[in-house]
Design a protein around this motif. Sequence first.
Motif: not given
Length: 140
Positions: A118-125
């Motif tokens: 899933y996304k957290d802002g533009e980061n990928l988790v």
Amino acid sequence: MSIKKVILFHGIVMALLMLSSCSGNDNSEAQTDIIIGKWRAIEKYESNIQVDLPICLPHLYTEYTADKSIQGDKIITADFPEECGIILFELGWHWSNLGNNQYRIRYLEEHGQIFTFYKDGENLVEENSDGITKTIFEPY
């Protein structure tokens, strides 16, 4: 307005409507899939406690492509660890979207492992299926 102009006008409107409805037939999964892109690991968590990344992980990028293959390479910098120079990247890794943020990552014809992305802002988790390990990636 003459009948010919009315018919022509309606014909143009219908043609425009048909053309605009066709533009939505692209492969929207490939265009909107959140993992597509190049990613570099920046943080790792075990049971929600931040832990050190493996020494080579911050010096690698992973690319998930629209054709569902996975590639990667080294990010050579001035502080590139010598022991990371021996890392090889194998072809044959693939991903598939199972829905509900679940992705199967596999090598060749193996069954593979399921991760939650899933996304957290533009980061990928990326969360492992064990529910304990989580890695945060930034766009590269």
